[in-house]
Design a protein around this motif. Sequence first.
Motif, PDB file in Angstrom:
ATOM      1  N   UNK A   1       0.860  -1.197   0.000  1.00  0.00           N
ATOM      2  CA  UNK A   1       0.000   0.000   0.000  1.00  0.00           C
ATOM      3  C   UNK A   1       0.883   1.230   0.000  1.00  0.00           C
ATOM      4  N   UNK A   2       0.724   2.094  -0.965  1.00  0.00           N
ATOM      5  CA  UNK A   2       1.507   3.305  -1.069  1.00  0.00           C
ATOM      6  C   UNK A   2       0.643   4.490  -0.675  1.00  0.00           C
ATOM      7  N   UNK A   3       1.155   5.323   0.186  1.00  0.00           N
ATOM      8  CA  UNK A   3       0.401   6.461   0.679  1.00  0.00           C
ATOM      9  C   UNK A   3       0.464   7.608  -0.311  1.00  0.00           C
ATOM     10  N   UNK A   4      -0.411   8.606  -0.071  1.00  0.00           N
ATOM     11  CA  UNK A   4      -0.425   9.759  -0.956  1.00  0.00           C
ATOM     12  C   UNK A   4       0.700  10.726  -0.671  1.00  0.00           C
ATOM     13  N   UNK A  29       5.928   7.494   3.403  1.00  0.00           N
ATOM     14  CA  UNK A  29       5.633   6.548   4.476  1.00  0.00           C
ATOM     15  C   UNK A  29       5.987   5.135   4.037  1.00  0.00           C
ATOM     16  N   UNK A  30       6.259   4.289   5.007  1.00  0.00           N
ATOM     17  CA  UNK A  30       6.532   2.886   4.696  1.00  0.00           C
ATOM     18  C   UNK A  30       5.230   2.157   4.333  1.00  0.00           C
ATOM     19  N   UNK A  31       5.328   1.037   3.620  1.00  0.00           N
ATOM     20  CA  UNK A  31       4.121   0.273   3.279  1.00  0.00           C
ATOM     21  C   UNK A  31       3.390  -0.167   4.543  1.00  0.00           C
ATOM     22  N   UNK A 164     -15.826  -2.856  17.995  1.00  0.00           N
ATOM     23  CA  UNK A 164     -17.071  -2.097  17.916  1.00  0.00           C
ATOM     24  C   UNK A 164     -17.180  -1.007  18.959  1.00  0.00           C
ATOM     25  N   UNK A 165     -16.053  -0.537  19.487  1.00  0.00           N
ATOM     26  CA  UNK A 165     -16.064   0.536  20.482  1.00  0.00           C
ATOM     27  C   UNK A 165     -16.422   1.859  19.793  1.00  0.00           C
ATOM     28  N   UNK A 166     -17.334   2.609  20.383  1.00  0.00           N
ATOM     29  CA  UNK A 166     -17.734   3.893  19.822  1.00  0.00           C
ATOM     30  C   UNK A 166     -16.609   4.910  19.996  1.00  0.00           C
ATOM     31  N   UNK A 167     -16.282   5.609  18.914  1.00  0.00           N
ATOM     32  CA  UNK A 167     -15.178   6.564  18.912  1.00  0.00           C
ATOM     33  C   UNK A 167     -15.700   7.961  18.602  1.00  0.00           C
ATOM     34  N   UNK A 168     -15.142   8.955  19.291  1.00  0.00           N
ATOM     35  CA  UNK A 168     -15.446  10.346  18.959  1.00  0.00           C
ATOM     36  C   UNK A 168     -14.679  10.801  17.723  1.00  0.00           C
ATOM     37  N   UNK A 169     -13.475  10.312  17.577  1.00  0.00           N
ATOM     38  CA  UNK A 169     -12.653  10.601  16.409  1.00  0.00           C
ATOM     39  C   UNK A 169     -11.570   9.544  16.337  1.00  0.00           C
ATOM     40  N   UNK A 170     -10.858   9.511  15.224  1.00  0.00           N
ATOM     41  CA  UNK A 170      -9.773   8.562  15.040  1.00  0.00           C
ATOM     42  C   UNK A 170      -8.448   9.310  15.123  1.00  0.00           C
ATOM     43  N   UNK A 171      -7.599   8.984  16.093  1.00  0.00           N
ATOM     44  CA  UNK A 171      -6.299   9.656  16.188  1.00  0.00           C
ATOM     45  C   UNK A 171      -5.313   9.062  15.185  1.00  0.00           C
ATOM     46  N   UNK A 172      -4.696   9.908  14.401  1.00  0.00           N
ATOM     47  CA  UNK A 172      -3.733   9.488  13.394  1.00  0.00           C
ATOM     48  C   UNK A 172      -2.355   9.973  13.813  1.00  0.00           C
ATOM     49  N   UNK A 173      -1.414   9.053  13.943  1.00  0.00           N
ATOM     50  CA  UNK A 173      -0.065   9.387  14.400  1.00  0.00           C
ATOM     51  C   UNK A 173       0.889   9.451  13.221  1.00  0.00           C
ATOM     52  N   UNK A 174       1.728  10.469  13.219  1.00  0.00           N
ATOM     53  CA  UNK A 174       2.764  10.634  12.204  1.00  0.00           C
ATOM     54  C   UNK A 174       4.069  10.986  12.901  1.00  0.00           C
ATOM     55  N   UNK A 175       5.122  10.239  12.605  1.00  0.00           N
ATOM     56  CA  UNK A 175       6.422  10.475  13.214  1.00  0.00           C
ATOM     57  C   UNK A 175       7.318  11.235  12.245  1.00  0.00           C
ATOM     58  N   UNK A 176       7.901  12.322  12.734  1.00  0.00           N
ATOM     59  CA  UNK A 176       8.814  13.149  11.941  1.00  0.00           C
ATOM     60  C   UNK A 176      10.169  13.179  12.633  1.00  0.00           C
ATOM     61  N   UNK A 276      -4.327  11.648   5.989  1.00  0.00           N
ATOM     62  CA  UNK A 276      -5.381  11.004   5.188  1.00  0.00           C
ATOM     63  C   UNK A 276      -4.998   9.642   4.638  1.00  0.00           C
ATOM     64  N   UNK A 277      -3.710   9.396   4.437  1.00  0.00           N
ATOM     65  CA  UNK A 277      -3.290   8.091   3.912  1.00  0.00           C
ATOM     66  C   UNK A 277      -3.581   6.984   4.922  1.00  0.00           C
ATOM     67  N   UNK A 278      -3.333   7.247   6.203  1.00  0.00           N
ATOM     68  CA  UNK A 278      -3.603   6.247   7.240  1.00  0.00           C
ATOM     69  C   UNK A 278      -5.102   6.034   7.396  1.00  0.00           C
ATOM     70  N   UNK A 279      -5.889   7.105   7.324  1.00  0.00           N
ATOM     71  CA  UNK A 279      -7.346   6.988   7.429  1.00  0.00           C
ATOM     72  C   UNK A 279      -7.894   6.151   6.279  1.00  0.00           C
ATOM     73  N   UNK A 280      -7.383   6.378   5.078  1.00  0.00           N
ATOM     74  CA  UNK A 280      -7.822   5.596   3.918  1.00  0.00           C
ATOM     75  C   UNK A 280      -7.470   4.118   4.092  1.00  0.00           C
ATOM     76  N   UNK A 281      -6.322   3.856   4.696  1.00  0.00           N
ATOM     77  CA  UNK A 281      -5.939   2.461   4.902  1.00  0.00           C
ATOM     78  C   UNK A 281      -6.808   1.806   5.969  1.00  0.00           C
ATOM     79  N   UNK A 282      -7.160   2.548   7.019  1.00  0.00           N
ATOM     80  CA  UNK A 282      -8.100   2.035   8.016  1.00  0.00           C
ATOM     81  C   UNK A 282      -9.420   1.630   7.353  1.00  0.00           C
ATOM     82  N   UNK A 283      -9.921   2.511   6.501  1.00  0.00           N
ATOM     83  CA  UNK A 283     -11.184   2.226   5.815  1.00  0.00           C
ATOM     84  C   UNK A 283     -11.064   0.973   4.958  1.00  0.00           C
ATOM     85  N   UNK A 284      -9.934   0.834   4.275  1.00  0.00           N
ATOM     86  CA  UNK A 284      -9.715  -0.348   3.440  1.00  0.00           C
ATOM     87  C   UNK A 284      -9.664  -1.617   4.288  1.00  0.00           C
ATOM     88  N   UNK A 285      -9.004  -1.562   5.448  1.00  0.00           N
ATOM     89  CA  UNK A 285      -8.901  -2.734   6.319  1.00  0.00           C
ATOM     90  C   UNK A 285     -10.261  -3.144   6.860  1.00  0.00           C
TER      91      UNK A 285
END
Length: 300
Positions: A1-4, A29-31, A164-176, A276-285
């Motif tokens: 999977x290649x990110x944007x 990002x790494x695959x 199936x835990x209800x979430x208020x939002x999805x935290x996306x982590x990026x390391x720089x 957004x690349x990680x969010x898209x991958x979550x959706x795909x999974x």
Amino acid sequence: YETNTKKMKSPTAHKNHRRPDGRSSGGTLRPLACEMSCLQRADGSALWKAGSTSVLAAVYGPVAPRQSSKENSSKALITVLCKQTQTAGDSSNKKGSASSINNEEWFEPSSSSSSFLVDMISACVNREAYPRSVIQVVLSIIQADGSVLACALHAAVAALLDAGIMMNCLPVATTCLLVHHIDEGNGEHETENDITSSLPLLLDPVADEEQQPNSSTITFINDSEHPETILGCQTSIMGGNTNGTTEITRQQQQQGGGIELEALLMSIEAASRASPAVVAFWRLAVEQKVTRESQTLWSS
């Protein structure tokens, strides 16, 4: 999977320079790989891989707490337990194995990394929907080849979604990773313009890159719906870990431990563009999991 972020070039990346894992760009990002529902006894589980870094997450609950003192009548209690797998423990000489991680940093309940994960997960889970209960997240670090905190958080979120835990939002982590260059002659910084032009920004660093001297590793947590919003961050400077926006001593500044404002803003922009690349991958999974379960249901 290649990110944007494949086409996002770091403004300060060196030309004709390949990173230890073969990536040619600092803004790549790494695959990613994710397998959900991989454990039978857990309420939710996920195996998250980012390159060679691999973390297995399991979610238990919501369940009633064993100790009444931990019960909250209005919301759930989130606990995070980090542990080292048996396989990784037997391969102490293997590069990138979990045994190379500082035990005080990860495997103690009161460690900075565990506390940071508890804070981020607690802020994103709809805890009010599960009063008088405990939700436990168990993270098994199988292989650690850089950016472990981001991989652990993504594995935890995938396991929470699987449960199936209800979430208020999805935290996306990026390391720089920011590498500070110091003038070897007098041990002082170069001028502001020179250090900015020679300061590479590397996304999703591997272990070899994180061990560079005079470097700063920042893990940003962005909101999935609003990538420009930062929910939190953890900074590692000169090998020392501190949470959030920390105070930097004068000695660290003289040694290159400080973070230039322009470099910090550049890191924030890179993190918001990579989210957004990680969010898209979550959706795909999740889509693959639902498709697999529906096919199994109808086939039986």
